[in-house]
Each structure stands twice: as C-alpha cells, then as structure tokens.
Design a protein around this motif. Structure first.
Motif: not given
Lengths: 177, 177
Positions: A131-145
DNA sequence: TCAGTATGTATACCGGGTATATATGTGTCA
DNA sequence: TGACACATATATACCCGGTATACATACTGA
C-alpha cells in the motif's frame, strides 16, 4: 479518550454538528478509524456535562438544531492534551498476555502461538508495504504517516516474537542442564 | 477480550474460584496488569451465560461456594484463541490520532506534540532499560519478555516520531516551493 | 485482642464502542 | 414522476471492559 479529545480539537477550529464532526474526524485520520456517529453524540453529551462544550444558542426563529461550540474550559482541556504526552501506562497487551499465559500454563503451546502470530504479522507487513508504494507523499501525507506507524509496529512485533522464541529456547536449555 | 480468554486458559488447567483466578492471572503476567476482581466475576458470568464455563455442582452438605470449571465448548473456544493470531485490526492509536489532528488543524502545534512525546518516551525507555538490567533471565523470564516488548514498542514509537518530523519537514519544503 | 492483610463474592457505575430507529433532503435513473 | 439510493442529522438501547466499593470471613502478628 482519543475521541473525546479529538472532538475538542475539531470544535476548537470551528463549531459543528455531530455528524460533521464524524466526517471531519475521519477525514483528518485518513479514514483509518471509522467513527460511529452514536459515539459522537454520547461523547458530546459528556463533554457538555463537563462544561467543555455547549450547544450554541438558537437564533429567534431558528430551527431547533444548532451546532456545538467549545467553551474556554474546553480550550484549556485541549491545550492540556496537546501539551502532555500520551498516557504512558500500557493498556493490556493481548499478544503479550497470550504468550505469557501459554508459556506458564501449556509451555508446549507457546511455540505454536509465536509461529502463528509471526506468519500473520509478516503478512500484514507485506500488505502495508505494498500500500505504501502507491501512496503519494505529497498528497497523502496522513496516509503515509499512518502506514509508517503500522509498519514500525509490525516490525517491532516481529522482533519481539523472535526474541521470545530465542529466550524461551535458552531458558529450556538452561533448565534441562 | 484478553481477560475473557485468559480466564478460560486458567480454568483449562484447573477449576478455581474467582479470586484465585485473579491471583493466577497476575502471577502469570508478572503483575504487569493488575486485574480488578470485579471484572473477574462479571466476565465469569458472561462466560457462563455463553456456556463456556459453569460452576461445579455443590456437594451434599457443601457450603454454597464452589469453583468454576471450563466446559467442552470453553475448551474449543480456548483452542481457537491459541490457534488464531491476535485480531490484526489496529485499535484506535491515540498518539497517531493526536499527531494527525494537530497536523491537520493546527500545523504549528504538531512539532511541539512530537517533541513532547519524544522526550517522554525516551524517558520511559531509559527506565525500562534500567529495570531490565536487574532482571534475572532464568528466574524472571516473564518479566524479561514484558520488558523486551515495552522496549521494542518504545523504540518503534521513537522511530515513528522522528520519521514524522522528517516527513513533515519535507512536506513543508515541497509546499513552499 | 485488635489491627492489618489475604481470601472471597457481589454490585453499582462509567466510558468506549456498535447497532439501530428515525427523520429529511438530494440526486438520479428508468 | 416515482422509486431508490445515499448523505445528512439525531437519539437511544445495548454490550463490554474496567474501576470502585461494600461486604463478608479467616489468618496472623504485634
């Protein structure tokens, strides 16, 4: 406690209806923990009872629905939450309890428990990583954290399971001699 | 759920009174989670309602106090607990929620939250490490395993806090440009 | 003998959390 | 246009985990 404090935090930025609070909470936490609306209303009632929140006065010919607002005491309580670290007392850790009970009561079962848990946690870890690989660190910061948190916890759990297995092996070797 | 299953596990080795179950639970878990006796009785009542446990038949001129015993259905439920991994759905993580809300609602406050938590967790980690140094790995295996778990969790939390700070810095740098 | 501590049971209460009943508005599609 | 799904909105019943407390009895040591 976390829902209670979250509602205060949300109301501190703007007054809102119960339902809007549910939506806002889920939005801020990236949908990781769906919030039952019922809990919002009961929690608001308790907050109101404690004077941390009040429903705004209805305007003259208003409908009888009016949003909740935070009180000064509520702002104090919120500031306290931000200022203080999360309560360090560890809540009951179900995995640790299970392992310790198995060890104490049926020491043959503990290896199976460790192994089963290890497989399941490893699986979860892989899912998080994908899942993390598909997470955009700019637009989905909360998801990434959130994913970071889950991954680090899963890895710590795996480390602990391995450490348990090793310590129990050593212990048995020591007892046998 | 952990108390419920723990009582089943304890009763599977021998029948016991409520109070003895409390003592046994605390003994097995090295006193890490004191168990309120009241919870033992209410939990036993629910287990009995669900047919997983029953109070032994009183002998003829017995007192009216008789210990609880596990039923076959109870043994099945216990075996299930041992066989299955701990429910992977993460309960609400108060620290994560606090960080995400601070980030979303008052992004100035998040640095303070991260810093405060870091200090507190570091402190706890040092306490665990000191305690661990005085733990005999042969005579206090359970204590040692619990300390291992707490240490690994605290370290994971520190790692996460640092990662959060870094990601938030990056994110701000990206937004500013 | 008296106080303190361990054993033992029961119940009241609170808060977190889920499910459900009940509205109203809104959009959409056959 | 009517039916249906869906979001908005509130309220309440219920279960479970957890704490506090009341109430006994028995042992034990000062």
């Amino acid at each position: 406690m976390s829902v209670r404090n979250s509602l205060l935090a949300l109301l501190a930025t703007r007054s809102a209806h119960g339902y809007a609070l549910k939506s806002a909470f889920e939005h801020c936490t990236a949908g990781a923990w769906p919030l039952n609306v019922g809990q919002v209303y009961t929690t608001l009632a308790r907050l109101a009872r404690d004077g941390l929140v009040r429903s705004t006065q209805p305007q003259d010919h208003d409908t009888d629905r009016h949003p909740w607002e935070i009180t000064p005491a509520g702002r104090d309580a919120l500031a306290d939450w931000y200022r203080r670290p999360i309560d360090p007392r560890p809540p009951r850790d179900e995995l640790a309890i299970k392992v310790l009970l198995a060890l104490a009561l049926e020491s043959g079962a503990v290896d199976q428990v460790l192994q089963t848990q290890r497989t399941a946690t490893m699986q979860r870890l892989q899912e998080y990583t994908l899942t993390k690989r598909d997470t955009d660190p700019h637009r989905q910061l909360a998801v990434l954290l959130l994913l970071d948190a889950q991954i680090l916890k899963a890895q710590a759990e795996l480390d602990w399971l391995d450490l348990c297995a090793a310590r129990i092996r050593e212990h048995r070797a020591g007892s046998a001699s």
